[in-house]
Design a protein around this motif. Sequence first.
Motif, PDB file in Angstrom:
ATOM      1  N   ALA A 107      26.222  87.910  55.936  1.00  0.00           N
ATOM      2  CA  ALA A 107      25.984  86.601  56.533  1.00  0.00           C
ATOM      3  C   ALA A 107      24.691  85.991  56.011  1.00  0.00           C
ATOM      4  N   ALA A 127      25.215  84.827  52.432  1.00  0.00           N
ATOM      5  CA  ALA A 127      25.967  83.569  52.402  1.00  0.00           C
ATOM      6  C   ALA A 127      25.068  82.389  52.743  1.00  0.00           C
ATOM      7  N   ASP A 128      24.185  82.565  53.713  1.00  0.00           N
ATOM      8  CA  ASP A 128      23.263  81.481  54.091  1.00  0.00           C
ATOM      9  C   ASP A 128      22.328  81.130  52.937  1.00  0.00           C
ATOM     10  N   ALA A 142      24.267  79.201  50.279  1.00  0.00           N
ATOM     11  CA  ALA A 142      24.566  77.841  50.735  1.00  0.00           C
ATOM     12  C   ALA A 142      23.330  76.949  50.684  1.00  0.00           C
ATOM     13  N   ASN A 180      33.212  86.624  54.675  1.00  0.00           N
ATOM     14  CA  ASN A 180      32.497  85.541  55.352  1.00  0.00           C
ATOM     15  C   ASN A 180      33.000  84.194  54.826  1.00  0.00           C
ATOM     16  N   PRO A 181      33.503  83.321  55.701  1.00  0.00           N
ATOM     17  CA  PRO A 181      34.067  82.041  55.244  1.00  0.00           C
ATOM     18  C   PRO A 181      33.091  81.206  54.406  1.00  0.00           C
ATOM     19  N   LYS A 182      31.815  81.327  54.706  1.00  0.00           N
ATOM     20  CA  LYS A 182      30.831  80.535  53.958  1.00  0.00           C
ATOM     21  C   LYS A 182      30.774  80.959  52.495  1.00  0.00           C
ATOM     22  N   LEU A 183      31.005  82.260  52.227  1.00  0.00           N
ATOM     23  CA  LEU A 183      31.013  82.736  50.841  1.00  0.00           C
ATOM     24  C   LEU A 183      32.146  82.098  50.046  1.00  0.00           C
ATOM     25  N   THR A 211      33.298  79.261  50.022  1.00  0.00           N
ATOM     26  CA  THR A 211      33.091  77.863  49.623  1.00  0.00           C
ATOM     27  C   THR A 211      31.955  77.686  48.631  1.00  0.00           C
ATOM     28  N   GLN A 212      31.339  78.789  48.216  1.00  0.00           N
ATOM     29  CA  GLN A 212      30.184  78.681  47.331  1.00  0.00           C
ATOM     30  C   GLN A 212      30.596  78.767  45.860  1.00  0.00           C
TER      31      GLN A 212
END
Length: 328
Positions: free
Chosen positions: A250, A253-254, A257, A276-279, A281-282
Amino acid sequence: MAPRKPKVIVTRRLPDPVETRMRELFDTELNLDDAPLDREALIKAVQRADAIVPTITDHIDADLIAAAGDKLKLIANFGAGVDHIDVAAANERGIAVTNTPGVLTEDTADLTMALIMAVSRRIVEGANVVQAGEFTGWTPTWMMGRRVNGKRLGIIGMGRIGQAVARRAKAFGMQIHYHNRKPVSHVIAEELEATYWESLDQMLARMDIISVNCPHTPATYHLLSARRLKLLQPHAVVVNTARGGIIDEAALADLLAAGAIAGAGLDVFEFEPAINPKLLTQPNAVLLPHLGSATVEARIDMGEKVIINLKTWMDGHRPPDRVIPSML
């Protein structure tokens, strides 16, 4: 009358030559559908088997081992990592645990270098543009990555795989640095021209690329914590082909982003197969589905190691790749 062959239960589909040989040598029960066994199926397996051949997708914890039948005497893991097996609980029950070290070293090191190159040179981003039909021609300042020659590579874990990565990176002209429980031998350090850092924090703050190659143990869980990840330079790249839990996913990923680091190449994930969903989209994250040992040669070699461990145990000898709690 021929002696009874030991009952061996294999939890996932293995390469055909491996399964065929296991059927010849043992009373082997295969998983032809290759669907991961659920908890109930795993309990039934350990209650019926003399030996079980699990993979990373099987969680062999203390409760499962406690439910095992008295016949179960060997857990012959198909893979080098055993973080999904409670080795101490097995040892207390008199159940040996083995793994398959060494045979996946070169393939994992190859993939590590592939991720280093893919992230640094934005290879996946570029391929996606072409495949989407969006390539309109060369321009001087578009899709610029970074050169790897001359960069400082910090390797976390200088075992077999870490050293194999270092040899490849050295051939690419990179400067080798590493953090390990102890320095490697003088001969290896000289061969690799490697600089040892006792302090992981000090190394992280100075590297251009970080490669995670250490085992996943309680001591290495979140070794790259949120605090440590913030020590990385803004142009740094993180590559992980070891185990996902070594990095605070997490927090990574932050940082990606926020543009606080340049990129990441991940073949493993903390809650695999969930990511992790944020990963996802990177654009500066290259994500692979745990391909480290995914070569025909490695998987057959791994199976042969399993067979040797099973056969040695069946013959009343100590398996060559036995894992004991003090090793972890």
